[in-house]
Design a protein around this motif. Structure first.
Motif, PDB file in Angstrom:
ATOM      1  N   ASP A  65      45.767  97.064  53.156  1.00  0.00           N
ATOM      2  CA  ASP A  65      46.269  97.412  51.824  1.00  0.00           C
ATOM      3  C   ASP A  65      45.145  97.735  50.842  1.00  0.00           C
ATOM      4  N   LEU A  66      44.107  98.385  51.339  1.00  0.00           N
ATOM      5  CA  LEU A  66      42.914  98.606  50.520  1.00  0.00           C
ATOM      6  C   LEU A  66      43.200  99.526  49.333  1.00  0.00           C
ATOM      7  N   ASP A  67      44.063 100.515  49.521  1.00  0.00           N
ATOM      8  CA  ASP A  67      44.405 101.414  48.413  1.00  0.00           C
ATOM      9  C   ASP A  67      45.079 100.637  47.282  1.00  0.00           C
ATOM     10  N   ASP A  68      46.036  99.787  47.646  1.00  0.00           N
ATOM     11  CA  ASP A  68      46.750  99.009  46.636  1.00  0.00           C
ATOM     12  C   ASP A  68      45.822  98.021  45.945  1.00  0.00           C
ATOM     13  N   ARG A  69      45.002  97.327  46.707  1.00  0.00           N
ATOM     14  CA  ARG A  69      44.109  96.330  46.119  1.00  0.00           C
ATOM     15  C   ARG A  69      43.067  96.984  45.213  1.00  0.00           C
ATOM     16  N   THR A  70      42.631  98.184  45.593  1.00  0.00           N
ATOM     17  CA  THR A  70      41.688  98.915  44.751  1.00  0.00           C
ATOM     18  C   THR A  70      42.348  99.315  43.433  1.00  0.00           C
ATOM     19  N   ALA A  71      43.576  99.820  43.505  1.00  0.00           N
ATOM     20  CA  ALA A  71      44.299 100.217  42.294  1.00  0.00           C
ATOM     21  C   ALA A  71      44.514  99.034  41.366  1.00  0.00           C
ATOM     22  N   VAL A  72      44.793  97.883  41.945  1.00  0.00           N
ATOM     23  CA  VAL A  72      45.027  96.676  41.148  1.00  0.00           C
ATOM     24  C   VAL A  72      43.764  96.276  40.400  1.00  0.00           C
ATOM     25  N   ARG A  73      42.615  96.306  41.080  1.00  0.00           N
ATOM     26  CA  ARG A  73      41.371  95.937  40.393  1.00  0.00           C
ATOM     27  C   ARG A  73      41.022  96.956  39.322  1.00  0.00           C
ATOM     28  N   LEU A  74      41.162  98.224  39.614  1.00  0.00           N
ATOM     29  CA  LEU A  74      40.820  99.261  38.640  1.00  0.00           C
ATOM     30  C   LEU A  74      41.714  99.188  37.409  1.00  0.00           C
ATOM     31  N   ALA A  75      42.943  98.722  37.584  1.00  0.00           N
ATOM     32  CA  ALA A  75      43.870  98.638  36.452  1.00  0.00           C
ATOM     33  C   ALA A  75      43.357  97.692  35.374  1.00  0.00           C
ATOM     34  N   ARG A  76      42.551  96.713  35.753  1.00  0.00           N
ATOM     35  CA  ARG A  76      41.970  95.800  34.757  1.00  0.00           C
ATOM     36  C   ARG A  76      41.127  96.548  33.732  1.00  0.00           C
ATOM     37  N   GLN A  77      40.577  97.676  34.136  1.00  0.00           N
ATOM     38  CA  GLN A  77      39.655  98.401  33.259  1.00  0.00           C
ATOM     39  C   GLN A  77      40.354  99.029  32.059  1.00  0.00           C
ATOM     40  N   ARG A  78      41.677  99.009  32.056  1.00  0.00           N
ATOM     41  CA  ARG A  78      42.418  99.563  30.914  1.00  0.00           C
ATOM     42  C   ARG A  78      42.101  98.819  29.623  1.00  0.00           C
ATOM     43  N   VAL A  79      41.632  97.580  29.720  1.00  0.00           N
ATOM     44  CA  VAL A  79      41.331  96.830  28.491  1.00  0.00           C
ATOM     45  C   VAL A  79      40.208  97.500  27.704  1.00  0.00           C
ATOM     46  N   LEU A  80      39.337  98.241  28.397  1.00  0.00           N
ATOM     47  CA  LEU A  80      38.235  98.909  27.714  1.00  0.00           C
ATOM     48  C   LEU A  80      38.676 100.201  27.037  1.00  0.00           C
ATOM     49  N   GLY A  81      39.874 100.661  27.370  1.00  0.00           N
ATOM     50  CA  GLY A  81      40.385 101.888  26.778  1.00  0.00           C
ATOM     51  C   GLY A  81      41.442 101.653  25.717  1.00  0.00           C
ATOM     52  N   LYS A  82      41.643 100.393  25.331  1.00  0.00           N
ATOM     53  CA  LYS A  82      42.626 100.082  24.296  1.00  0.00           C
ATOM     54  C   LYS A  82      42.196 100.679  22.956  1.00  0.00           C
ATOM     55  N   SER A  83      43.139 100.784  22.028  1.00  0.00           N
ATOM     56  CA  SER A  83      42.809 101.297  20.701  1.00  0.00           C
ATOM     57  C   SER A  83      41.798 100.401  19.996  1.00  0.00           C
ATOM     58  N   ASP A  84      41.835  99.107  20.299  1.00  0.00           N
ATOM     59  CA  ASP A  84      40.866  98.164  19.736  1.00  0.00           C
ATOM     60  C   ASP A  84      40.289  97.335  20.878  1.00  0.00           C
ATOM     61  N   PRO A  85      39.394  97.931  21.671  1.00  0.00           N
ATOM     62  CA  PRO A  85      38.872  97.250  22.863  1.00  0.00           C
ATOM     63  C   PRO A  85      37.910  96.127  22.502  1.00  0.00           C
ATOM     64  N   PRO A  86      37.694  95.203  23.408  1.00  0.00           N
ATOM     65  CA  PRO A  86      36.735  94.131  23.147  1.00  0.00           C
ATOM     66  C   PRO A  86      35.302  94.654  23.166  1.00  0.00           C
ATOM     67  N   VAL A  87      34.424  93.961  22.481  1.00  0.00           N
ATOM     68  CA  VAL A  87      32.999  94.207  22.647  1.00  0.00           C
ATOM     69  C   VAL A  87      32.612  93.611  23.996  1.00  0.00           C
ATOM     70  N   PHE A  88      31.975  94.398  24.821  1.00  0.00           N
ATOM     71  CA  PHE A  88      31.658  93.973  26.188  1.00  0.00           C
ATOM     72  C   PHE A  88      30.148  93.991  26.356  1.00  0.00           C
ATOM     73  N   TRP A  89      29.575  92.810  26.560  1.00  0.00           N
ATOM     74  CA  TRP A  89      28.132  92.683  26.721  1.00  0.00           C
ATOM     75  C   TRP A  89      27.851  92.220  28.147  1.00  0.00           C
ATOM     76  N   VAL A  90      27.057  92.989  28.872  1.00  0.00           N
ATOM     77  CA  VAL A  90      26.807  92.730  30.284  1.00  0.00           C
ATOM     78  C   VAL A  90      25.311  92.570  30.530  1.00  0.00           C
ATOM     79  N   VAL A  91      24.942  91.468  31.161  1.00  0.00           N
ATOM     80  CA  VAL A  91      23.568  91.287  31.654  1.00  0.00           C
ATOM     81  C   VAL A  91      23.658  91.191  33.169  1.00  0.00           C
ATOM     82  N   ILE A  92      22.964  92.076  33.857  1.00  0.00           N
ATOM     83  CA  ILE A  92      22.978  92.057  35.322  1.00  0.00           C
ATOM     84  C   ILE A  92      21.573  91.840  35.847  1.00  0.00           C
TER      85      ILE A  92
END
Length: 276
Positions: free
Chosen positions: A132-159
């Protein structure tokens, strides 16, 4: 006579989605094949979604809304469907991502899920289990919609610099992934810093963690183990991790220098001119 599987719409968001899709398709006097032709999908896929055997995507849902004139019903439903398909232990974290006004994360091994490309996601999720790799991939990618909201969170990443060098999915996948990180250079809400190897021992050496801050609720720290997530609102834990994160940002390269390092690794390590 063909047996028609009748779903219980209260069983799950996926069942409810399938039930409503069948109900509204039949109300429009369309067969599965006819609706599939309109959507540019197969009738078989429509049938699989109607019987909750396949997870719908956002694109599919938007096309259904347009074709059946449902006023965005399926585009709204699919958000609940995709979240319900996340591992049970991670669903609370997805809700935290959706509600947060600021997300601060330190990652030692992987690009954070909110910034992963589809190919990188598939490579990560398919390490031991390709079902079910296609479905599981779509599910994870769907989380990224939070960054496209009208008022998205400030996202700070240190890698960690090691994340750039850990070849996930092959050189082409990594090149695309690093280019994706660079695409956020001019976005003031998405800030990416690299903690270089030269930093040596650092406050995040015990592992990855994420801080969620909200408009009115207490902040939450999230850490993750194998198949389990650990959110905590303990004030002492939040205070400790906030201090650690401040020091990590101070030890990391600047935003500009981080982008330069990402670009250099992308070109020198994963560039097309580099011999395999």
């Amino acid at each position: 006579m063909v047996h028609i599987n009748v779903l219980d719409p209260g069983a799950s968001p996926l069942d409810y989605y399938g039930f409503e899709l069948r109900r509204l398709r039949e109300a429009a006097d369309l067969t599965q094949r006819q609706l599939g032709d309109v959507l540019n999908y197969t009738g078989s896929l429509v049938g699989q979604i109607e019987t909750a055997r396949k997870v719908p995507t956002l694109e599919f849902s938007e096309r259904v809304d347009a074709a059946l004139g449902t006023g965005g019903l399926f585009s709204r439903l699919v958000v609940l469907v995709l979240r319900s398909q996340l591992p049970a232990w991670f669903r609370q974290t997805a809700e935290l991502e959706a509600r947060a006004i600021e997300i601060c994360t330190f990652q030692t091994n992987l690009i954070h899920g909110l910034l992963q490309t589809p190919a990188y996601v598939r490579a990560v999720l398919g390490v031991l289990d390709k079902s079910d790799l296609d479905d599981r991939t779509a599910v994870r990618l769907a989380r990224q919609r939070v960054l496209g909201k009208s008022d998205p969170p400030v996202f700070w990443v240190v890698i960690s610099e090691g994340v750039l060098c850990q070849e996930i999915g092959g050189r082409e996948v990594m090149r695309e992934q690093l280019a994706h990180l660079l695409s956020f250079e001019d976005d003031p809400r998405i800030n990416i810093q690299v903690l270089p190897f030269a930093a040596g021992a650092h406050p995040g050496i015990q592992g990855s963690f994420t801080l969620f801050r909200f408009a009115s609720d207490p902040a939450i720290v999230y850490t993750e183990g194998y198949g389990s997530g650990h959110p905590s609102a303990n004030p002492d834990t939040v205070k400790d991790c906030s201090l650690r994160y401040d020091h990590l940002r101070a030890a990391a390269l600047s935003l500009k220098n981080s982008a330069e390092l990402i670009r250099r690794v992308m070109e020198e390590r994963y560039g097309e001119q580099r011999l395999a």
